[in-house]
Design a protein around this motif. Sequence first.
Motif, short mmCIF file in Angstrom:
data_model
loop_
_atom_site.label_atom_id
_atom_site.label_comp_id
_atom_site.label_asym_id
_atom_site.label_seq_id
_atom_site.Cartn_x
_atom_site.Cartn_y
_atom_site.Cartn_z
N GLN A 56 0.85 -1.19 0.00
CA GLN A 56 0.00 0.00 0.00
C GLN A 56 0.88 1.24 0.00
N PHE A 57 0.66 2.12 -0.97
CA PHE A 57 1.33 3.42 -1.00
C PHE A 57 0.38 4.44 -0.37
N SER A 58 0.86 5.13 0.66
CA SER A 58 0.04 6.08 1.41
C SER A 58 0.79 7.39 1.58
N THR A 59 0.03 8.40 2.02
CA THR A 59 0.63 9.66 2.43
C THR A 59 0.07 10.02 3.81
N ALA A 60 0.71 10.96 4.46
CA ALA A 60 0.39 11.27 5.85
C ALA A 60 -1.05 11.75 6.05
N PHE A 61 -1.57 12.55 5.16
CA PHE A 61 -2.87 13.16 5.37
C PHE A 61 -3.97 12.56 4.50
N CYS A 62 -3.77 11.35 4.07
CA CYS A 62 -4.73 10.68 3.18
C CYS A 62 -5.76 9.93 4.02
N ARG A 66 -6.20 5.38 5.51
CA ARG A 66 -6.46 4.75 6.81
C ARG A 66 -7.47 3.61 6.67
N ALA A 67 -8.52 3.85 5.92
CA ALA A 67 -9.51 2.80 5.70
C ALA A 67 -8.92 1.64 4.89
N ASP A 88 5.38 4.87 2.56
CA ASP A 88 5.10 6.30 2.46
C ASP A 88 5.51 6.75 1.06
N ALA A 89 4.54 7.19 0.29
CA ALA A 89 4.80 7.58 -1.09
C ALA A 89 5.78 8.74 -1.18
N GLU A 90 5.73 9.64 -0.21
CA GLU A 90 6.63 10.80 -0.23
C GLU A 90 8.08 10.40 0.03
N ALA A 91 8.29 9.35 0.81
CA ALA A 91 9.64 8.90 1.13
C ALA A 91 10.19 7.94 0.09
N GLN A 92 9.34 7.41 -0.77
CA GLN A 92 9.73 6.41 -1.77
C GLN A 92 9.51 6.93 -3.18
N PRO A 105 -4.69 6.20 -1.83
CA PRO A 105 -3.90 4.98 -1.71
C PRO A 105 -3.83 4.23 -3.04
N THR A 106 -2.70 3.65 -3.29
CA THR A 106 -2.54 2.71 -4.39
C THR A 106 -2.13 1.38 -3.77
#
Length: 137
Positions: A56-62, A66-67, A88-92, A105-106
């Motif tokens: 799962q690719f996520s960001t902090a404020f997405c 969370r769901a 974390d998409a921003e870190a990767q 999310p992807t």
Amino acid sequence: MTGLVVCLVVLAVASGFGLVRAGRDGRLRVRTKDGTVRLSEEDLGGPLGERATLVQFSTAFCQPCRATRRVLVEVAGMLDGVVHVELDAEAQLELVRRLEVLRTPTVLVLDAAGRVVRRAAGLPRKADVIAALGQAV
């Protein structure tokens, strides 16, 4: 009168776009390149699952992230040999560019060898994730 026609056309186009996007959101599908893409333990920062891996690719404020996390953790807990990895998409950014992740999310479903079998942009349904895992193992 021309302004009214323009407004109606813009409204119709925007509604059509919204309906198409809502229909595709969260659907796990195969892209032609995905079968050739392979992720390693180094890419993920942890071990691959014995049978499959849910990435799962996520960001902090997405908020949908969370769901999505709850759904994927629950599905991974139901099946032996399935691991959930959240990145974390921003870190990767290099990995995000290589995999053409356009939004969060992807979710990527990987088989035991790390090949991308399915992908979804948006919140996937639990039943769709389980069905995609059925094809990955």
